[in-house]
Design an enzyme around this catalytic site. Structure first.
Site, mmCIF file in Angstrom:
data_model
loop_
_atom_site.group_PDB
_atom_site.id
_atom_site.type_symbol
_atom_site.label_atom_id
_atom_site.label_comp_id
_atom_site.label_asym_id
_atom_site.label_seq_id
_atom_site.Cartn_x
_atom_site.Cartn_y
_atom_site.Cartn_z
ATOM 1 N N TYR A 85 -14.401 -0.471 9.794
ATOM 2 C CA TYR A 85 -12.950 -0.213 9.758
ATOM 3 C C TYR A 85 -12.337 -0.422 11.146
ATOM 4 C CZ TYR A 85 -8.741 2.804 9.526
ATOM 5 O OH TYR A 85 -7.473 3.310 9.601
ATOM 6 N N GLY A 99 0.826 -1.220 0.000
ATOM 7 C CA GLY A 99 0.000 0.000 0.000
ATOM 8 C C GLY A 99 0.853 1.260 0.000
ATOM 9 N N GLY A 149 -0.069 5.193 -0.962
ATOM 10 C CA GLY A 149 -1.059 5.937 -0.194
ATOM 11 C C GLY A 149 -0.436 7.077 0.602
ATOM 12 N N GLN A 150 -1.238 7.635 1.502
ATOM 13 C CA GLN A 150 -0.804 8.834 2.236
ATOM 14 C C GLN A 150 0.460 8.575 3.062
ATOM 15 O OE1 GLN A 150 -3.430 10.317 5.339
ATOM 16 N NE2 GLN A 150 -2.358 12.275 5.435
ATOM 17 N N LYS A 177 -9.489 -3.142 12.565
ATOM 18 C CA LYS A 177 -8.232 -2.732 13.216
ATOM 19 C C LYS A 177 -8.056 -3.445 14.558
ATOM 20 C CE LYS A 177 -6.457 -0.319 10.076
ATOM 21 N NZ LYS A 177 -5.172 -0.710 9.501
#
Ligand code: NAD
Ligand code: AKB
Length: 319
Positions: free
Chosen positions: A146, A13, A16-17, A150
């Site tokens: 979400y 990933g 991404g940010q 987590k």
């Protein structure tokens, strides 16, 4: 535990940010060729594609990850691939598949090849019953899909350590504020979008109300914390290894708009809460990070004023 095939770092990933900043920091530290950026998509002209190795890889492809780890001589995975809260509430099945399924792929690969793993958690693990300043240890009853993924990720990281000796570590990142890349579909995205809107349009329609207070962190603190956690000796890492609370700063959306108005002439902000308001309301105002301070010496450096100055300066330099 098996001997790892090598000592290169694989980042999932990566486009991404967080990956956009973390891959750069890891390449500065270990050399460009030692850090393989990977993602399920390609982003044209993304700086990471030019600075070092990049591979297309879905975290749902266990065989692909296994081959990559062997062929590329990987010893450590920074597992950033995920579906964030706002997208996750729209697509809960995808969120569970990528966040839980992807983490299983990474942990199984790590078990097989003796790899170390960084797998981030989030302040979204807390639910509305958590104290407003959430302690490290408290019942975790998230209301978002979400957040549930987590919590599962944290528990899996701890179990793989206890059962198989996989050295997996994580941080419950607050909302992260950065300028190099856009945020990826989360609830805290307003705290990044507002800077771009302030400089480009002098106006922002904020999707949470002015009194919404959340834990936040400037990206440089987050990247430093990540590297410090991963470099801390194993003996210093306690049972919170799956998701350490890290506090950076805590402010309301109104505080942020006011701080930007002091620097950007004519900036206005209107508050128009949408469905993301309820996700934000289910999360704490701040977190108590005394466990991370005691275990491996964590300390934030950026407060609201310093972060706002840094964001505006960096974005102005970029334009
Ligand atoms: P992001 O959405 O910006 O990036 C996630 C990346 O994962 C994207 O580039 C996407 O293409 C990739 N991806 C999605 N599905 C994939 C798949 N099947 N295989 C491979 N890659 C896939 O997210 P981010 O902000 O960089 O977050 C990274 C991690 O940090 C996530 O675990 C997130 O939950 C956690 N986190 C982020 C924040 C934050 O404010 N940014 C806060 C708390 C926790
Ligand atoms: C999100 O808003 O989904 C993320 C997070 C706090 O996990 N930024």
């Amino acid at each position: 535990m098996a001997e790892p095939p090598g000592d290169r770092i694989l980042v999932t990933g990566a486009l991404g940010q967080i990956g956009t900043d973390l891959v750069g920091a890891l390449r500065d530290r270990h050399g460009s060729d030692s850090v393989i950026a990977s993602d399920v998509r390609e982003v044209p002209r993304h700086p990471l594609l030019e600075d070092g190795p990049f591979r297309l890889l879905s975290v749902l492809d266990g065989d692909g990850m296994d081959s990559m780890v062997r062929e590329e001589e990987v010893g450590e995975i920074y597992h950033l691939a995920a579906i964030l809260s706002a997208t996750g509430e729209k697509k809960p099945e995808l969120c569970q598949r990528v966040n839980v399924g992807g983490t299983i792929t990474v942990l199984e690969t790590a078990k097989e090849h003796g790899l170390r793993v960084f797998s981030p958690s989030s302040i979204a693990v807390f639910g509305p019953d958590a104290p407003r300043t959430a302690p490290q240890v408290t019942p975790l009853n998230p209301t978002t899909t979400y957040g549930m993924t987590k919590v599962t990720g944290e528990m899996m990281a701890l179990n793989y350590w206890k059962q198989y000796g996989v050295d997996a570590r994580g941080i419950r990142y607050p909302g992260l504020i950065s300028w190099k890349s856009p945020p990826g579909g989360g609830t805290t995205d307003y705290a990044v979008e507002i800077f771009h809107a302030a400089l480009n349009e002098r106006h922002y329609d904020c999707f949470v109300g002015p009194d919404t207070r959340l834990p936040m962190m400037y990206i440089d603190d987050a990247i430093r914390g990540t590297i410090e956690l991963m470099e801390a000796p194993t003996e210093s890492i306690g049972p919170s290894r799956g998701g350490y609370n890290l506090s950076g700063m805590s402010f309301t959306a109104g505080d942020l708009a006011n701080a930007i108005s002091e620097r950007v002439d004519g900036f206005t902000c209107e508050f128009k809460p949408d469905e993301r308001q309820q996700y934000a309301d289910s999360w704490p105002d701040d977190v108590d990070d005394s466990t991370a301070r005691e275990d491996w010496g964590w300390k934030a450096e950026y407060d609201l004023g310093r972060m706002v100055n840094e964001m505006l300066d960096r974005l102005n330099d970029q334009s």
